[in-house]
Design a protein around this motif. Structure first.
Motif, PDB file in Angstrom:
ATOM      1  N   GLU A 114       0.828  -1.208   0.000  1.00 24.07           N
ATOM      2  CA  GLU A 114       0.000   0.000   0.000  1.00 24.07           C
ATOM      3  C   GLU A 114       0.859   1.254   0.000  1.00 24.07           C
ATOM      4  OE1 GLU A 114      -3.550  -0.148   2.709  1.00 24.07           O
ATOM      5  OE2 GLU A 114      -2.546  -1.965   3.404  1.00 24.07           O
ATOM      6  N   LEU A 115       1.936   1.234   0.782  1.00 21.41           N
ATOM      7  CA  LEU A 115       2.824   2.394   0.825  1.00 21.41           C
ATOM      8  C   LEU A 115       3.504   2.624  -0.516  1.00 21.41           C
ATOM      9  CD1 LEU A 115       4.528   1.972   4.320  1.00 21.41           C
ATOM     10  CD2 LEU A 115       2.826   3.677   3.660  1.00 21.41           C
ATOM     11  N   VAL A 116       3.932   1.536  -1.169  1.00 21.49           N
ATOM     12  CA  VAL A 116       4.576   1.666  -2.480  1.00 21.49           C
ATOM     13  C   VAL A 116       3.593   2.234  -3.492  1.00 21.49           C
ATOM     14  CG1 VAL A 116       5.617   0.393  -4.387  1.00 21.49           C
ATOM     15  CG2 VAL A 116       6.253  -0.156  -2.040  1.00 21.49           C
ATOM     16  N   ASP A 117       2.357   1.750  -3.480  1.00 22.59           N
ATOM     17  CA  ASP A 117       1.341   2.274  -4.402  1.00 22.59           C
ATOM     18  C   ASP A 117       1.089   3.759  -4.159  1.00 22.59           C
ATOM     19  OD1 ASP A 117       1.057  -0.192  -5.573  1.00 22.59           O
ATOM     20  OD2 ASP A 117      -0.675  -0.774  -4.361  1.00 22.59           O
ATOM     21  N   LEU A 118       1.054   4.154  -2.880  1.00 22.19           N
ATOM     22  CA  LEU A 118       0.840   5.561  -2.555  1.00 22.19           C
ATOM     23  C   LEU A 118       2.002   6.412  -3.045  1.00 22.19           C
ATOM     24  CD1 LEU A 118      -0.754   7.796  -1.130  1.00 22.19           C
ATOM     25  CD2 LEU A 118       0.440   7.186   0.981  1.00 22.19           C
ATOM     26  N   LEU A 122       1.933   9.518  -5.683  1.00 16.14           N
ATOM     27  CA  LEU A 122       2.391  10.854  -5.300  1.00 16.14           C
ATOM     28  C   LEU A 122       3.535  11.346  -6.185  1.00 16.14           C
ATOM     29  CD1 LEU A 122       2.344  10.569  -1.383  1.00 16.14           C
ATOM     30  CD2 LEU A 122       0.706  11.760  -2.858  1.00 16.14           C
ATOM     31  N   THR A 123       4.341  10.431  -6.679  1.00 18.92           N
ATOM     32  CA  THR A 123       5.501  10.824  -7.493  1.00 18.92           C
ATOM     33  C   THR A 123       5.201  10.804  -8.992  1.00 18.92           C
ATOM     34  OG1 THR A 123       6.324   8.538  -7.463  1.00 18.92           O
ATOM     35  CG2 THR A 123       7.158  10.036  -5.764  1.00 18.92           C
ATOM     36  N   ALA A 124       3.954  10.582  -9.363  1.00 10.67           N
ATOM     37  CA  ALA A 124       3.596  10.537 -10.787  1.00 10.67           C
ATOM     38  C   ALA A 124       3.992  11.815 -11.532  1.00 10.67           C
ATOM     39  CB  ALA A 124       2.098  10.264 -10.938  1.00 10.67           C
ATOM     40  N   PRO A 125       3.776  13.027 -10.949  1.00  7.76           N
ATOM     41  CA  PRO A 125       4.203  14.237 -11.667  1.00  7.76           C
ATOM     42  C   PRO A 125       5.714  14.266 -11.916  1.00  7.76           C
ATOM     43  CG  PRO A 125       2.661  14.787  -9.904  1.00  7.76           C
ATOM     44  CD  PRO A 125       3.038  13.347  -9.718  1.00  7.76           C
ATOM     45  N   LEU A 126       6.499  13.783 -10.962  1.00  4.20           N
ATOM     46  CA  LEU A 126       7.948  13.756 -11.146  1.00  4.20           C
ATOM     47  C   LEU A 126       8.338  12.761 -12.238  1.00  4.20           C
ATOM     48  CD1 LEU A 126       9.073  13.813  -7.393  1.00  4.20           C
ATOM     49  CD2 LEU A 126       8.892  15.745  -8.973  1.00  4.20           C
ATOM     50  N   ARG A 127       7.585  11.668 -12.307  1.00  6.38           N
ATOM     51  CA  ARG A 127       7.874  10.658 -13.316  1.00  6.38           C
ATOM     52  C   ARG A 127       7.643  11.216 -14.722  1.00  6.38           C
ATOM     53  NH1 ARG A 127       5.819   7.054 -10.588  1.00  6.38           N
ATOM     54  NH2 ARG A 127       3.699   7.059 -11.420  1.00  6.38           N
ATOM     55  N   ARG A 128       6.646  12.078 -14.862  1.00 10.45           N
ATOM     56  CA  ARG A 128       6.373  12.689 -16.173  1.00 10.45           C
ATOM     57  C   ARG A 128       7.501  13.633 -16.588  1.00 10.45           C
ATOM     58  NH1 ARG A 128       1.203  13.505 -13.631  1.00 10.45           N
ATOM     59  NH2 ARG A 128      -0.278  11.884 -14.272  1.00 10.45           N
ATOM     60  N   LEU A 129       8.246  14.123 -15.594  1.00 10.57           N
ATOM     61  CA  LEU A 129       9.385  14.992 -15.896  1.00 10.57           C
ATOM     62  C   LEU A 129      10.646  14.203 -16.215  1.00 10.57           C
ATOM     63  CD1 LEU A 129       8.886  17.706 -13.108  1.00 10.57           C
ATOM     64  CD2 LEU A 129       8.265  17.861 -15.536  1.00 10.57           C
ATOM     65  N   GLY A 130      10.545  12.888 -16.155  1.00 15.27           N
ATOM     66  CA  GLY A 130      11.685  12.036 -16.475  1.00 15.27           C
ATOM     67  C   GLY A 130      12.568  11.664 -15.307  1.00 15.27           C
ATOM     68  N   LEU A 131      12.123  11.981 -14.084  1.00 10.73           N
ATOM     69  CA  LEU A 131      12.917  11.642 -12.904  1.00 10.73           C
ATOM     70  C   LEU A 131      12.736  10.164 -12.544  1.00 10.73           C
ATOM     71  CD1 LEU A 131      12.260  14.797 -10.708  1.00 10.73           C
ATOM     72  CD2 LEU A 131      14.243  14.296 -12.141  1.00 10.73           C
ATOM     73  N   PRO A 132      13.801   9.498 -12.050  1.00 12.23           N
ATOM     74  CA  PRO A 132      13.733   8.055 -11.741  1.00 12.23           C
ATOM     75  C   PRO A 132      13.032   7.785 -10.407  1.00 12.23           C
ATOM     76  CG  PRO A 132      15.921   8.872 -11.258  1.00 12.23           C
ATOM     77  CD  PRO A 132      15.158  10.050 -11.843  1.00 12.23           C
ATOM     78  N   THR A 133      11.728   7.912 -10.381  1.00 14.88           N
ATOM     79  CA  THR A 133      10.993   7.733  -9.128  1.00 14.88           C
ATOM     80  C   THR A 133      10.980   6.285  -8.667  1.00 14.88           C
ATOM     81  OG1 THR A 133       8.913   7.446 -10.347  1.00 14.88           O
ATOM     82  CG2 THR A 133       9.493   9.684  -9.671  1.00 14.88           C
ATOM     83  N   HIS A 134      11.316   5.338  -9.548  1.00 13.88           N
ATOM     84  CA  HIS A 134      11.326   3.931  -9.144  1.00 13.88           C
ATOM     85  C   HIS A 134      12.373   3.680  -8.043  1.00 13.88           C
ATOM     86  CE1 HIS A 134      14.372   4.372 -12.293  1.00 13.88           C
ATOM     87  NE2 HIS A 134      15.000   3.351 -11.739  1.00 13.88           N
ATOM     88  N   LEU A 135      13.419   4.497  -7.999  1.00 10.47           N
ATOM     89  CA  LEU A 135      14.416   4.357  -6.941  1.00 10.47           C
ATOM     90  C   LEU A 135      13.807   4.674  -5.576  1.00 10.47           C
ATOM     91  CD1 LEU A 135      17.495   6.030  -8.682  1.00 10.47           C
ATOM     92  CD2 LEU A 135      17.018   3.588  -8.431  1.00 10.47           C
ATOM     93  N   LEU A 136      12.976   5.716  -5.548  1.00 11.18           N
ATOM     94  CA  LEU A 136      12.317   6.098  -4.302  1.00 11.18           C
ATOM     95  C   LEU A 136      11.311   5.032  -3.882  1.00 11.18           C
ATOM     96  CD1 LEU A 136      12.094   8.389  -2.213  1.00 11.18           C
ATOM     97  CD2 LEU A 136      10.249   9.356  -3.600  1.00 11.18           C
ATOM     98  N   GLU A 137      10.596   4.472  -4.860  1.00  6.29           N
ATOM     99  CA  GLU A 137       9.599   3.443  -4.569  1.00  6.29           C
ATOM    100  C   GLU A 137      10.241   2.198  -3.977  1.00  6.29           C
ATOM    101  OE1 GLU A 137       7.572   2.751  -8.220  1.00  6.29           O
ATOM    102  OE2 GLU A 137       7.047   4.860  -8.477  1.00  6.29           O
ATOM    103  N   THR A 138      11.500   1.966  -4.279  1.00  2.17           N
ATOM    104  CA  THR A 138      12.209   0.814  -3.731  1.00  2.17           C
ATOM    105  C   THR A 138      12.900   1.152  -2.418  1.00  2.17           C
ATOM    106  OG1 THR A 138      12.627  -0.008  -5.961  1.00  2.17           O
ATOM    107  CG2 THR A 138      13.973  -0.925  -4.196  1.00  2.17           C
ATOM    108  N   ALA A 139      13.470   2.348  -2.327  1.00  2.00           N
ATOM    109  CA  ALA A 139      14.271   2.712  -1.155  1.00  2.00           C
ATOM    110  C   ALA A 139      13.432   2.822   0.116  1.00  2.00           C
ATOM    111  CB  ALA A 139      14.993   4.038  -1.419  1.00  2.00           C
ATOM    112  N   ILE A 140      12.267   3.448   0.032  1.00  2.00           N
ATOM    113  CA  ILE A 140      11.459   3.655   1.241  1.00  2.00           C
ATOM    114  C   ILE A 140      10.996   2.339   1.855  1.00  2.00           C
ATOM    115  CG2 ILE A 140       9.263   4.598   2.074  1.00  2.00           C
ATOM    116  CD1 ILE A 140       9.711   6.997   0.315  1.00  2.00           C
TER     117      ILE A 140
END
Length: 202
Positions: A114-118, A122-140
């Motif tokens: 649930e936390l990963v999905d959230l 929340l990071t979807a706008p950053l993902r559209r800018l090309g930022l590697p949000t998958h790293l954050l989704e794994t690190a937390i």
């Protein structure tokens, strides 16, 4: 956040992760904006009541996981007593313990999925800018998962030391605990690369 999901089912398990994190943010902001000792004490008692509501097993599990903050409590109180600002130190300790307990309560009643999905939403706008949000989704989730593991490792090392010596282990555990943490990090990194995860080839 220092705990894993509690095996004890509570009503809070069915609440959306976004609602719980939003409430945590509001509570954090409110406690930082007030300097009233009465408010901080009331907030801590309320959090303890939330831990006690699901039963003794849940309360004991929650309080056991909060032992990690005790050294910080002692250091802060001693420092502020030496500097003559014990009231300020007490407020900081009350705020810290309350917020850590609240954050721990969120992780105890929220699955990592649930936390990963959230986080992904929340990071979807950053993902559209090309930022590697998958790293954050794994690190937390990794931080949440391995914090109690490291605490358990430290307790095991302390018990092993006490079985062999009458002296307190203290700082002597830092090196072996650090080496174990680095070893765990290597294994996790290899596992992620083998599965094509964030640390693997992109």
């Amino acid at each position: 956040m220092i705990s894993l999901t509690s095996p004890v089912e509570t009503r809070a398990h069915r609440w959306p992760a976004g609602v719980k994190l939003g409430a945590l943010c509001l509570a954090s902001t409110g406690l930082f904006l007030t300097g009233s000792a009465a408010v901080h004490v009331a907030a801590l008692l309320l959090v303890l009541a939330l831990y006690a509501a699901p039963g003794r097993v849940f309360l004991q599990a929650g309080l056991r996981s909060l032992r990690v903050v005790l050294p910080f409590v002692a250091i802060l109180l001693v420092w502020h007593a030496v500097t003559g600002e014990l009231r300020a130190g007490a407020l900081i300790v009350l705020r810290m313990v309350t917020l850590v307990a609240l954050a721990n309560l969120v992780t105890m009643t929220t699955g990592l999925g649930e936390l990963v999905d959230l986080i992904r939403r929340l990071t979807a706008p950053l993902r559209r800018l090309g930022l590697p949000t998958h790293l954050l989704e794994t690190a937390i989730p990794l931080v949440i998962r391995f914090t109690p593991v490291l605490v358990a490792r430290a307790e095991n090392l302390a018990e092993a030391w006490r079985a062999r010596s009458r002296r307190r282990p203290g700082w002597r555990l830092i090196l072996p605990l650090t080496l174990q943490a680095l070893d765990d990090a290597d294994h996790v990194g290899e596992a992620l690369r083998a599965r094509g995860g964030p640390l693997g080839p992109q």
